[in-house]
Design a protein around this motif. Structure first.
Motif, PDB file in Angstrom:
ATOM      1  N   GLY A 165       0.797  -1.384  -0.061  1.00  0.00           N
ATOM      2  CA  GLY A 165       0.179  -0.344   0.250  1.00  0.00           C
ATOM      3  C   GLY A 165       0.833   1.798  -0.377  1.00  0.00           C
ATOM      4  N   VAL A 168       2.504   1.816  -3.235  1.00  0.00           N
ATOM      5  CA  VAL A 168       0.996   2.367  -4.233  1.00  0.00           C
ATOM      6  C   VAL A 168       0.934   3.827  -3.824  1.00  0.00           C
ATOM      7  CG1 VAL A 168      -1.291   1.699  -4.975  1.00  0.00           C
ATOM      8  CG2 VAL A 168       0.008  -0.011  -4.994  1.00  0.00           C
ATOM      9  N   SER A 169       1.205   4.280  -3.238  1.00  0.00           N
ATOM     10  CA  SER A 169       0.135   5.541  -2.889  1.00  0.00           C
ATOM     11  C   SER A 169       1.339   5.938  -3.165  1.00  0.00           C
ATOM     12  CB  SER A 169      -0.274   5.357  -1.191  1.00  0.00           C
ATOM     13  OG  SER A 169      -0.319   6.349  -0.615  1.00  0.00           O
ATOM     14  N   ASN A 172       1.245   7.087  -6.613  1.00  0.00           N
ATOM     15  CA  ASN A 172      -0.186   7.092  -7.859  1.00  0.00           C
ATOM     16  C   ASN A 172      -0.349   8.316  -8.261  1.00  0.00           C
ATOM     17  OD1 ASN A 172      -3.230   7.772  -8.073  1.00  0.00           O
ATOM     18  ND2 ASN A 172      -3.238   6.278  -6.122  1.00  0.00           N
ATOM     19  N   TRP A 188      -5.156   1.167  -4.676  1.00  0.00           N
ATOM     20  CA  TRP A 188      -4.510   1.674  -3.049  1.00  0.00           C
ATOM     21  C   TRP A 188      -5.919   1.229  -2.515  1.00  0.00           C
ATOM     22  CZ3 TRP A 188      -6.072   7.315  -1.630  1.00  0.00           C
ATOM     23  CH2 TRP A 188      -5.046   7.751  -0.659  1.00  0.00           C
TER      24      TRP A 188
END
Length: 209
Positions: A165, A168-169, A172, A188
Motif C-alpha cells: 500500500g 502504491v500510494s 499514485n 490503493w
C-alpha cells in the motif's frame, strides 16, 4: 455509525473461528459495495435538492425492514468487564494501528480526493468518480485475503499489504492524468480495505463479547 458497529459485532460473534477469514471477506466485500455506490449517487443525480437525501432515506428504511424479521436470531450483546481504549491499545496494538491507518486513508479519500482531482484539472464528476474507484477497490481482494488469512495467519498478510500500500500510494501522484492513475487508485483501495478486513479477523480470533 451505530448500524456499522452493531453489524460488525454481530458478524464476528456469529462466525466460527475456522471460517472467520472467508466470512469477514464476504462481509467486507458487501460493505465496500455500499461505499462505492454512495458517491455514484451524487455523480449521477447531483448534489443539490432533496433527491440524494430521499435515496439515502430509502436505504436506511431497508435496514429497518431487514432487521425486524431477523431480530430474534441476532446474538445478544451482553455487558462484560470492559477495558479502556488505552489498555486495549496495549493489548492489541496491531489491530489499533491497522484500523487507524485505514480510517485515515478513507477520510482522506472522501474529504480530499475531489479537491485533489479538481486541482489536477479533472471535472467535478471525474473527481467524484475517483472516490468510487478507490472504494470499488475495497471489494477486490477481500474474499481471497480472508481465505489466505485462514491458511497463513493474518499478521504476515497485514505487513505485506501495508508495504504494498505504501508503494502504491507513493506511485499514485506520478501517474496523474494517465490510465495507470485509475488502476493505482483501485489497488490503493484494495490495500486499505485488506488492512481493515485482516484487523477484524484478528479481533474476532482474539477477543469475545
Amino acid at each position: 455509525g451505530m448500524t456499522y458497529v452493531l453489524s460488525e459485532s454481530w458478524v464476528n460473534m456469529l462466525t466460527p473461528d475456522r471460517i472467520r477469514g472467508r466470512v469477514m471477506g464476504v462481509y467486507a466485500t458487501i460493505a465496500s459495495l455500499g461505499f462505492a455506490v454512495g458517491p455514484l449517487i451524487i455523480a449521477t443525480f447531483g448534489s443539490e435538492g432533496v433527491l440524494p437525501f430521499a435515496m439515502i432515506s430509502v436505504v436506511m428504511l431497508s435496514c429497518i425492514l431487514i432487521a425486524i424479521p431477523i431480530r430474534r436470531k441476532l446474538p445478544p450483546i451482553v455487558h462484560e468487564q470492559g477495558a479502556s481504549i488505552r489498555s486495549f491499545a496495549r493489548m492489541a496494538p496491531t489491530i489499533v494501528i491497522a484500523i487507524a491507518a485505514f480510517s485515515m486513508m478513507e477520510g482522506s479519500v472522501v474529504g480530499l480526493m475531489p479537491l485533489y482531482g479538481q486541482s489536477a484539472g479533472m471535472t467535478e464528476t471525474s473527481a467524484i468518480l475517483a472516490i468510487s474507484v478507490v472504494l470499488a477497490g475495497y471489494m477486490g481482494p477481500q474474499i481471497p485475503i480472508g481465505w489466505l488469512a485462514e491458511k497463513t495467519g493474518e499478521r504476515v498478510l497485514l505487513i505485506t499489504v501495508a508495504v504494498f500500500g505504501v508503494i502504491v500510494s507513493l506511485a499514485n501522484p506520478m501517474a496523474a492524468g494517465t490510465t495507470l492513475f485509475w488502476i493505482l487508485l483501485f489497488l490503493w483501495g484494495s490495500c486499505g480495505a485488506a488492512l481493515y478486513t485482516l484487523a477484524l479477523i484478528e479481533l474476532g480470533n482474539r477477543f469475545t463479547g
